[in-house]
Write a protein that holds these residues in place. Structure first.
Motif, PDB file in Angstrom:
ATOM      1  N   GLU A  30       4.747   2.197  41.302  1.00 43.81           N
ATOM      2  CA  GLU A  30       4.252   1.235  40.310  1.00 43.81           C
ATOM      3  C   GLU A  30       4.907  -0.131  40.540  1.00 43.81           C
ATOM      4  OE1 GLU A  30       4.944   2.738  36.357  1.00 43.81           O
ATOM      5  OE2 GLU A  30       3.007   2.039  35.644  1.00 43.81           O
ATOM      6  N   GLN A  31       5.050  -0.504  41.813  1.00 40.54           N
ATOM      7  CA  GLN A  31       5.777  -1.747  42.117  1.00 40.54           C
ATOM      8  C   GLN A  31       5.085  -2.973  41.534  1.00 40.54           C
ATOM      9  OE1 GLN A  31       5.617  -1.712  46.451  1.00 40.54           O
ATOM     10  NE2 GLN A  31       4.355  -3.524  46.516  1.00 40.54           N
ATOM     11  N   ASP A  32       5.895  -3.958  41.214  1.00 46.25           N
ATOM     12  CA  ASP A  32       5.403  -5.219  40.665  1.00 46.25           C
ATOM     13  C   ASP A  32       5.434  -6.252  41.784  1.00 46.25           C
ATOM     14  OD1 ASP A  32       5.027  -7.653  39.350  1.00 46.25           O
ATOM     15  OD2 ASP A  32       6.014  -6.936  37.524  1.00 46.25           O
ATOM     16  N   SER A  33       4.279  -6.564  42.330  1.00 46.22           N
ATOM     17  CA  SER A  33       4.212  -7.434  43.506  1.00 46.22           C
ATOM     18  C   SER A  33       4.531  -8.888  43.198  1.00 46.22           C
ATOM     19  CB  SER A  33       2.833  -7.333  44.156  1.00 46.22           C
ATOM     20  OG  SER A  33       2.628  -6.023  44.607  1.00 46.22           O
ATOM     21  N   ARG A  34       4.701  -9.224  41.929  1.00 53.72           N
ATOM     22  CA  ARG A  34       5.044 -10.617  41.610  1.00 53.72           C
ATOM     23  C   ARG A  34       6.381 -11.004  42.243  1.00 53.72           C
ATOM     24  NH1 ARG A  34       4.691 -10.827  35.291  1.00 53.72           N
ATOM     25  NH2 ARG A  34       5.855  -8.898  35.646  1.00 53.72           N
ATOM     26  N   HIS A  35       7.252  -9.991  42.465  1.00 57.30           N
ATOM     27  CA  HIS A  35       8.555 -10.294  43.073  1.00 57.30           C
ATOM     28  C   HIS A  35       8.407 -10.908  44.467  1.00 57.30           C
ATOM     29  CE1 HIS A  35      10.774  -8.315  39.893  1.00 57.30           C
ATOM     30  NE2 HIS A  35      10.079  -7.207  40.061  1.00 57.30           N
ATOM     31  N   TYR A  36       7.318 -10.552  45.141  1.00 61.56           N
ATOM     32  CA  TYR A  36       7.127 -11.047  46.505  1.00 61.56           C
ATOM     33  C   TYR A  36       6.969 -12.562  46.549  1.00 61.56           C
ATOM     34  CZ  TYR A  36       6.737  -6.811  49.297  1.00 61.56           C
ATOM     35  OH  TYR A  36       7.015  -5.679  49.987  1.00 61.56           O
TER      36      TYR A  36
ATOM     37  N   LEU B 284       0.980  -4.590  50.582  1.00 63.68           N
ATOM     38  CA  LEU B 284       1.720  -5.843  50.732  1.00 63.68           C
ATOM     39  C   LEU B 284       3.072  -5.580  51.410  1.00 63.68           C
ATOM     40  CD1 LEU B 284       1.592  -8.886  50.113  1.00 63.68           C
ATOM     41  CD2 LEU B 284       2.664  -8.427  47.919  1.00 63.68           C
ATOM     42  N   ASN B 285       3.638  -4.402  51.166  1.00 63.49           N
ATOM     43  CA  ASN B 285       4.894  -4.048  51.851  1.00 63.49           C
ATOM     44  C   ASN B 285       4.662  -3.991  53.353  1.00 63.49           C
ATOM     45  OD1 ASN B 285       5.804  -3.639  49.234  1.00 63.49           O
ATOM     46  ND2 ASN B 285       5.538  -1.422  49.299  1.00 63.49           N
ATOM     47  N   VAL B 286       3.510  -3.434  53.737  1.00 67.42           N
ATOM     48  CA  VAL B 286       3.213  -3.274  55.162  1.00 67.42           C
ATOM     49  C   VAL B 286       3.029  -4.648  55.818  1.00 67.42           C
ATOM     50  CG1 VAL B 286       1.612  -2.245  56.836  1.00 67.42           C
ATOM     51  CG2 VAL B 286       2.165  -1.020  54.723  1.00 67.42           C
TER      52      VAL B 286
ATOM     53  N   GLU C  13      -2.513  -3.004  57.152  1.00 67.36           N
ATOM     54  CA  GLU C  13      -2.416  -4.277  56.443  1.00 67.36           C
ATOM     55  C   GLU C  13      -1.705  -5.341  57.269  1.00 67.36           C
ATOM     56  OE1 GLU C  13      -1.561  -1.341  55.199  1.00 67.36           O
ATOM     57  OE2 GLU C  13      -2.681  -0.997  53.342  1.00 67.36           O
ATOM     58  N   LYS C  14      -0.731  -4.915  58.058  1.00 66.39           N
ATOM     59  CA  LYS C  14       0.011  -5.897  58.881  1.00 66.39           C
ATOM     60  C   LYS C  14      -0.946  -6.550  59.880  1.00 66.39           C
ATOM     61  CE  LYS C  14       4.031  -6.274  61.989  1.00 66.39           C
ATOM     62  NZ  LYS C  14       3.381  -6.623  63.261  1.00 66.39           N
ATOM     63  N   VAL C  15      -1.728  -5.719  60.537  1.00 65.03           N
ATOM     64  CA  VAL C  15      -2.709  -6.248  61.491  1.00 65.03           C
ATOM     65  C   VAL C  15      -3.711  -7.153  60.765  1.00 65.03           C
ATOM     66  CG1 VAL C  15      -4.570  -5.629  63.074  1.00 65.03           C
ATOM     67  CG2 VAL C  15      -2.454  -4.281  63.049  1.00 65.03           C
ATOM     68  N   ALA C  16      -4.187  -6.686  59.620  1.00 67.88           N
ATOM     69  CA  ALA C  16      -5.172  -7.462  58.853  1.00 67.88           C
ATOM     70  C   ALA C  16      -4.617  -8.841  58.514  1.00 67.88           C
ATOM     71  CB  ALA C  16      -5.538  -6.712  57.572  1.00 67.88           C
ATOM     72  N   CYS C  17      -3.382  -8.852  58.036  1.00 66.32           N
ATOM     73  CA  CYS C  17      -2.744 -10.104  57.628  1.00 66.32           C
ATOM     74  C   CYS C  17      -2.587 -11.032  58.829  1.00 66.32           C
ATOM     75  CB  CYS C  17      -1.393  -9.798  57.001  1.00 66.32           C
ATOM     76  SG  CYS C  17      -0.532 -11.261  56.417  1.00 66.32           S
ATOM     77  N   GLU C  18      -2.226 -10.470  59.962  1.00 68.61           N
ATOM     78  CA  GLU C  18      -2.038 -11.295  61.161  1.00 68.61           C
ATOM     79  C   GLU C  18      -3.371 -11.863  61.658  1.00 68.61           C
ATOM     80  OE1 GLU C  18       1.901  -8.722  62.450  1.00 68.61           O
ATOM     81  OE2 GLU C  18      -0.075  -8.207  63.239  1.00 68.61           O
ATOM     82  N   VAL C  19      -4.430 -11.074  61.514  1.00 70.81           N
ATOM     83  CA  VAL C  19      -5.766 -11.591  61.868  1.00 70.81           C
ATOM     84  C   VAL C  19      -6.091 -12.801  60.982  1.00 70.81           C
ATOM     85  CG1 VAL C  19      -8.254 -11.084  61.809  1.00 70.81           C
ATOM     86  CG2 VAL C  19      -6.655  -9.410  62.780  1.00 70.81           C
ATOM     87  N   ALA C  20      -5.798 -12.658  59.692  1.00 76.81           N
ATOM     88  CA  ALA C  20      -6.081 -13.755  58.756  1.00 76.81           C
ATOM     89  C   ALA C  20      -5.212 -14.971  59.069  1.00 76.81           C
ATOM     90  CB  ALA C  20      -5.867 -13.288  57.319  1.00 76.81           C
TER      91      ALA C  20
END
Lengths: 585, 190
Positions: A115-121, A80-82, A54-61
């Motif tokens: 079961e993390q809640d990604s809204r915190h991000y 999303l953590n990654v 995901e980190k690589v994917a995000c950086e590509v984007a």
């Protein structure tokens, strides 16, 4: 004409219509189909890739966005953590072309390890977050997210949950917008985030947050619907987001007034105060953590929240009707206790041979994320730990360093080919660099299995099925400094067992590549089926495989279900009395 | 508010419940209803219990069906039919295939596959049971058991026969169409 679409397909459609040019993701349930559907759109319109993680994917984007294109990356909550590292700084740089980060949470943990809640991000990274409630909103919110991103020079988070991602509802599609590629402009003060520049950008971020908060006060993404009815003489108001809004409407109908939050960061202030002031009692109905509730409380708005609703799992309309209206749940039949039906490794699964051997050898098994996590359940029950992608390798090094080399020699890591590419190889480098003696077993089934067969850097194919250079796992392991690498077939149980034993006994790190393709791949053609002969002594050895096709009849005899058996033949080699025969159709 | 018709499709991962829900969903859209179809992908599909919710009406909000809310349950396997029974509305109908598939706790000997499930269901619901697998084999392939069950369901809805056939033609791959049409017909005549 309106058509049925799962939320994920509608997100892909929305991005396509918004003129997205680059999409890079790593698969993860419940987000996977967004990128798969994106790859069904023409290659001349949109470049789509599976990245190694995901980190690589995000950086590509991010790079595509800086390069002037509308870009998107999609992941599950733990993904999303990654990608958190690039995201937090992309918040500072802002965007060139619109940048949308789509994250799918999994309340109820249908296919996840937490079961993390990604809204915190959103608040933590200071990035606006939109949350659709059904497929139609998935499409329209995604389209709008790109506009918002460019207007406020910020990445935009789009948050989904399993029920939104995987529920189909009606969607009206439109033509793709003709969005031109923006000029690339060199701007180090914006894109080189070293302290001097980042200090300046932080000021921009805080101003942007103020502007977005003002936007939250006026946007139609946040929708108020007043109803005149009262419940026990009181005007009730509910504040909702995501699929909880749908549950609330079904449960409460026009008995209450609604404040549906389509943008969940930043949250409005004045509108929420005004809504609460117009109601006698206010409930916040949100799955998982009290994100909206805490915001309301901080504003001094009295609300009912998690004292009425759980922080665990998914909500239901009945739960809401009970909490708000005091309605009893629908009457229904009560059933006797029955055996549950947990997921199992498929008939013909290559992992079955691996775990059969690991169980037999009594090894401690540091596990990872994939179909092979099922190696933790009976009867194979050999996996000791599962934490996150890649942890099988690095956590095993930690265990070995804590307990010594003797322990390390009775310990193996198991990790799939895709997961090894994702974040296993860094752990392997750590083992080499820091003189570990661990054994790592790479379960190379030629595909990313659990998420439904996606190609990855080891398969030799791109997401669009084009041939590409294939990462050579053996050469890669050698290159990072593993001298002892062996490839073995987990269905050749005797040889595989000997190879694992040899690897574990070494005073050096070792890698076993357990190579056999996933039985569900179209290229894998097992034929015929297996049958028990009269030589069977009912020893039950084959039962230890946990194959869904093999069971024990009431008289103790072993039965192979011809419909479930795919003729993989693993059991033939396991039977000590040669009582299982392969029958060709 | 609760004016939707709620159908649950239950079975074991790999039995073809997804195709059944796709056919049903497409038929309902064709008929002009608001429709929501909800299922869970990922780990649970690996031979575990699978559940699909199909809801339709003038306006559908929640994509899920709660306990005591399903009008019809379409089950591909007996144990899963019984497991879903609490979701059935009082007076509702369960259509089930008589097929039994041992779950892992039964295979390992930790539990026994319960007896008399159809009788227990019949005591609480209108039960239509059928050896869908046998009918599908008669039609040409055991893999069409899902379409046999859709045929049984079709007969018990207000939707015209012709609509189902038309949607089958657009939903099922062309090379499997004939066998699926035969399977549908057999189910329809149960």
């Amino acid at each position: 004409m309106k058509q049925l679409m799962i939320g994920n397909a509608a997100v892909a459609r929305g991005a396509y219509e918004a003129g997205v040019r680059v999409t890079a993701s790593y698969p993860g349930t419940p987000s996977t189909e967004i990128t798969e559907v994106m790859a069904t759109y023409p290659a001349e319109d949109v470049y789509v890739e599976w990245a190694p993680n995901e980190k690589v994917a995000c950086e590509v984007a991010i790079g595509a966005s800086i390069g002037g294109a509308r870009a998107m990356t999609c992941c599950k909550h733990v993904g999303l953590n990654v990608m958190a590292d690039p995201i937090f700084t992309a918040s500072y740089t802002g965007v060139g072309g619109g940048l949308v980060v789509c994250v799918a949470d999994d309340p109820g943990m249908h296919s996840s390890q937490n079961e993390q809640d990604s809204r915190h991000y959103a608040a933590a990274a200071k990035i606006p977050m939109l949350e659709p409630s059904d497929s139609e909103e998935c499409l329209s919110y995604t389209r709008f997210a790109f506009t918002l991103s460019e207007e406020y020079d910020t990445p935009v988070l789009l948050r989904l949950s399993t029920r939104v991602s995987h529920s189909q509802s009606l969607v009206e599609t439109a033509e793709r917008e003709d969005i031109v590629l923006k000029d690339y402009v060199k701007d180090p003060s914006k894109y080189v985030m070293m302290p001097a520049n980042a200090k300046g950008r932080h000021v921009v971020v805080e101003k942007r947050t103020d502007a977005l908060t003002a936007f939250a006060e006026v946007t139609e993404l946040n929708r108020v619907t007043f109803n005149e009815k009262t419940v026990n003489g009181k005007k009730i108001g509910v504040i909702t987001d995501g699929v909880a809004d749908m549950y609330a409407h079904e449960a409460l109908g026009d008995n209450v007034s609604y404040f549906k939050l389509g943008m969940i960061w930043p949250l409005p202030v004045e509108r929420l105060k005004a809504f609460a002031a117009a109601c006698d009692e206010v409930y916040v109905i949100e799955e998982l953590d009290p994100v909206i509730e805490n915001h309301c409380r901080a504003l001094g708005i009295a609300v009912h929240g998690k004292e009425c609703f759980t922080m665990l799992g998914e909500y239901t309309p009945a739960m809401i009707a009970s909490a708000v209206l005091g309605e009893a749940p629908a009457e229904h039949a009560v059933i006797d206790a029955i055996p549950n039906r947990p997921p199992v490794m498929c008939a013909g699964c290559p992992h079955r041979g691996t775990f059969y051997v690991l169980k037999k050898l009594g090894l401690t098994v540091s596990g990872d994320i994939g179909c092979y996590t099922l190696g933790a359940v009976a009867p194979l029950a050999s996996v000791d730990t599962t934490i996150c992608m890649g942890a099988s390798v690095s956590a095993a090094l930690g265990m070995a360093k804590a307990r010594g080399d003797d322990f390390a020699k009775k310990l193996v890591s198991v990790i799939g080919d895709s997961t090894f590419m994702h974040s296993g190889v860094t752990g392997l480098i750590d083992i080499v660099y820091n003189k570990g003696v661990n054994t790592v077993i790479i379960l190379d089934n030629s595909i990313t299995g659990m998420t439904g067969h996606q190609d990855n850097p080891t398969t030799g194919k791109t997401i669009r099925g084009e041939a590409t250079k294939q990462v050579d796992l053996e050469a890669l392991c050698h290159a990072v400094g593993i001298d002892w690498v062996k490839v073995a077939d987990p269905f050749d149980v005797k040889t595989f067992e000997a190879v694992v034993k040899e690897a574990c006994a070494l005073d050096a790190p070792a890698v076993v590549i357990a190579q056999r393709p996933c039985a569900l791949l179209k290229t894998v053609k097992y034929t015929g089926h297996c049958e028990i002969s009269s030589d069977c002594r009912k020893c039950g050895m084959c039962m230890k495989l946990g194959c869904p096709a093999i069971s024990k009849a009431e008289d103790g005899s072993i039965v192979i279900d011809e419909n479930q058996c795919n003729g993989c033949g693993l059991c033939v080699g396991v039977c000590p009395f040669h009582a299982i025969k392969k029958i060709e159709d | 508010m609760k004016t939707t018709t709620n159908i649950m499709i239950v079975g074991v991962g790999g039995q073809g419940t997804l195709l059944a829900s796709r056919i049903l969903g497409n038929v309902l859209v064709h008929e002009g209803h608001d429709v929501k179809v909800s299922e869970v992908h990922g780990m649970s599909q690996r031979g575990g219990s699978v559940v699909t919710y199909v809801k339709y009406g003038e306006k559908v909000y929640s994509p899920i069906i709660g306990e005591g809310e399903a009008d019809i349950i379409l089950a591909f396997e007996q144990l899963e039919a019984y497991r879903a029974l609490p979701y059935l509305k009082r007076g509702g109908t369960i259509i089930t295939a008589t097929q039994c598939i041992d779950p892992m706790p039964v295979i390992t000997g930790a539990a026994k596959y319960p007896d008399g499930l159809c009788d227990k269901i019949a005591a609480e619901a209108n039960l239509i049971s059928c050896d869908a697998l046998a009918l599908a084999k008669e039609a040409g392939t055991g893999k069409a058991a899902n379409v046999v069950l859709i045929g049984i369901l079709a007969k018990r809805t207000e939707i015209p026969y012709e609509t189902w056939v038309e949607i089958l033609k657009t939903t099922v791959p062309a090379k499997f169409l004939d066998v699926n049409l035969r399977a549908f017909e057999m189910g329809y005549n149960v």
